[in-house]
Design a protein around this motif. Structure first.
Motif, PDB file in Angstrom:
ATOM      1  N   SER A  47      28.317 -10.711 -16.265  1.00 24.63           N
ATOM      2  CA  SER A  47      27.731 -10.157 -17.487  1.00 24.63           C
ATOM      3  C   SER A  47      26.208 -10.123 -17.402  1.00 24.63           C
ATOM      4  CB  SER A  47      28.167 -10.942 -18.722  1.00 24.63           C
ATOM      5  OG  SER A  47      27.744 -12.284 -18.648  1.00 24.63           O
ATOM      6  N   LYS A  48      25.628 -11.085 -16.671  1.00 17.96           N
ATOM      7  CA  LYS A  48      24.171 -11.085 -16.501  1.00 17.96           C
ATOM      8  C   LYS A  48      23.760 -12.075 -15.428  1.00 17.96           C
ATOM      9  CE  LYS A  48      23.705 -14.288 -20.387  1.00 17.96           C
ATOM     10  NZ  LYS A  48      23.220 -14.447 -21.746  1.00 17.96           N
ATOM     11  N   LEU A  49      22.566 -11.867 -14.915  1.00 15.80           N
ATOM     12  CA  LEU A  49      21.902 -12.814 -14.035  1.00 15.80           C
ATOM     13  C   LEU A  49      20.592 -13.188 -14.701  1.00 15.80           C
ATOM     14  CD1 LEU A  49      23.865 -12.363 -11.620  1.00 15.80           C
ATOM     15  CD2 LEU A  49      21.842 -12.347 -10.201  1.00 15.80           C
ATOM     16  N   ILE A  50      20.318 -14.474 -14.716  1.00 18.86           N
ATOM     17  CA  ILE A  50      19.073 -14.963 -15.306  1.00 18.86           C
ATOM     18  C   ILE A  50      18.191 -15.440 -14.160  1.00 18.86           C
ATOM     19  CG2 ILE A  50      18.028 -16.601 -16.896  1.00 18.86           C
ATOM     20  CD1 ILE A  50      20.867 -16.699 -18.287  1.00 18.86           C
ATOM     21  N   TYR A  51      17.056 -14.773 -13.999  1.00 16.02           N
ATOM     22  CA  TYR A  51      16.109 -15.096 -12.932  1.00 16.02           C
ATOM     23  C   TYR A  51      14.921 -15.832 -13.528  1.00 16.02           C
ATOM     24  CZ  TYR A  51      18.508 -11.754  -9.915  1.00 16.02           C
ATOM     25  OH  TYR A  51      19.433 -11.089  -9.167  1.00 16.02           O
ATOM     26  N   GLU A  52      14.578 -16.963 -12.920  1.00 16.27           N
ATOM     27  CA  GLU A  52      13.403 -17.723 -13.335  1.00 16.27           C
ATOM     28  C   GLU A  52      12.562 -18.030 -12.108  1.00 16.27           C
ATOM     29  OE1 GLU A  52      14.558 -21.215 -15.482  1.00 16.27           O
ATOM     30  OE2 GLU A  52      15.661 -20.081 -16.979  1.00 16.27           O
ATOM     31  N   ALA A  53      11.261 -17.919 -12.266  1.00 17.72           N
ATOM     32  CA  ALA A  53      10.339 -18.217 -11.169  1.00 17.72           C
ATOM     33  C   ALA A  53       9.464 -19.396 -11.564  1.00 17.72           C
ATOM     34  CB  ALA A  53       9.467 -17.005 -10.867  1.00 17.72           C
ATOM     35  N   TYR A  54       9.157 -20.200 -10.598  1.00 19.03           N
ATOM     36  CA  TYR A  54       8.255 -21.333 -10.803  1.00 19.03           C
ATOM     37  C   TYR A  54       6.845 -20.833 -10.532  1.00 19.03           C
ATOM     38  CZ  TYR A  54       6.076 -25.895 -10.084  1.00 19.03           C
ATOM     39  OH  TYR A  54       5.251 -26.987 -10.158  1.00 19.03           O
ATOM     40  N   GLU A  55       6.168 -20.445 -11.603  1.00 17.27           N
ATOM     41  CA  GLU A  55       4.851 -19.815 -11.481  1.00 17.27           C
ATOM     42  C   GLU A  55       3.712 -20.811 -11.699  1.00 17.27           C
ATOM     43  OE1 GLU A  55       4.661 -17.351  -9.921  1.00 17.27           O
ATOM     44  OE2 GLU A  55       4.996 -15.504 -10.982  1.00 17.27           O
ATOM     45  N   PRO A  56       2.594 -20.608 -11.058  1.00 16.90           N
ATOM     46  CA  PRO A  56       2.218 -19.481 -10.193  1.00 16.90           C
ATOM     47  C   PRO A  56       2.646 -19.661  -8.737  1.00 16.90           C
ATOM     48  CG  PRO A  56       0.308 -20.877 -10.474  1.00 16.90           C
ATOM     49  CD  PRO A  56       1.429 -21.491 -11.300  1.00 16.90           C
ATOM     50  N   TYR A  57       3.343 -20.755  -8.463  1.00 14.82           N
ATOM     51  CA  TYR A  57       3.740 -21.068  -7.088  1.00 14.82           C
ATOM     52  C   TYR A  57       4.595 -19.965  -6.456  1.00 14.82           C
ATOM     53  CZ  TYR A  57       5.540 -23.773  -3.153  1.00 14.82           C
ATOM     54  OH  TYR A  57       5.884 -24.200  -1.898  1.00 14.82           O
TER      55      TYR A  57
END
Length: 148
Positions: A47-57
């Motif tokens: 149904s969905k993919l949740i993308y998270e980034a560890y920013e600013p790294y």
């Protein structure tokens, strides 16, 4: 030119391609890769993919990978990876490479994709009809509740 960013909106592919070609000189090849959210995985509906980034790294690592992959035969590279909640068929990663010859453009595009997938800290939670799964590496899925 090199442009590598983590973004939260879709990219206008036609505009990027037009700009890259307009700014090119003696090159004659542009290779593009577009990765998008799958609708089915292992027979289950996503149904969905949740993308998270560890920013600013995450952006720093993305730029480092691009800098390490390109060489003198590559004259323009654009890499954009989306974050946020994405639905099936929505674009996730865009890689554009202009090179002095097509074989080098294909080679570097593939190398960028593989290194980005394995090195850039972007976390993916896949929500499907049989539960939620963290995507770890190529195809390895760990059920979310099994981590607690």
């Amino acid at each position: 030119m090199v442009d590598a960013r983590i973004i939260d909106k879709e990219v206008d592919i036609n505009e990027v391609v037009k700009e890259m070609i307009k700014n090119s000189g003696s090159e004659g090849s542009l290779v593009m890769f577009l990765g998008y959210v799958k609708e089915f995985v292992d027979g289950h509906r996503v149904s969905k993919l949740i993308y998270e980034a560890y920013e600013p790294y995450s952006t720093q690592i993305l730029k480092r990978v691009v800098d390490e992959v390109i060489d003198d035969d590559i004259t323009d590279v654009r890499v954009y990876h989306r974050v946020g909640t994405l639905r099936p068929h929505e674009p996730v990663i865009y890689i554009f490479v202009i090179a002095k010859n097509r074989s080098k453009a294909f080679e570097k595009c593939r190398e960028l994709l593989e290194r980005i997938k394995h090195e850039v800290p972007i976390f993916k939670l896949e929500v499907r009809d049989d539960g939620e799964y963290w995507i770890v590496g190529d195809g390895l899925r760990v059920k979310r509740n099994s981590l607690t």
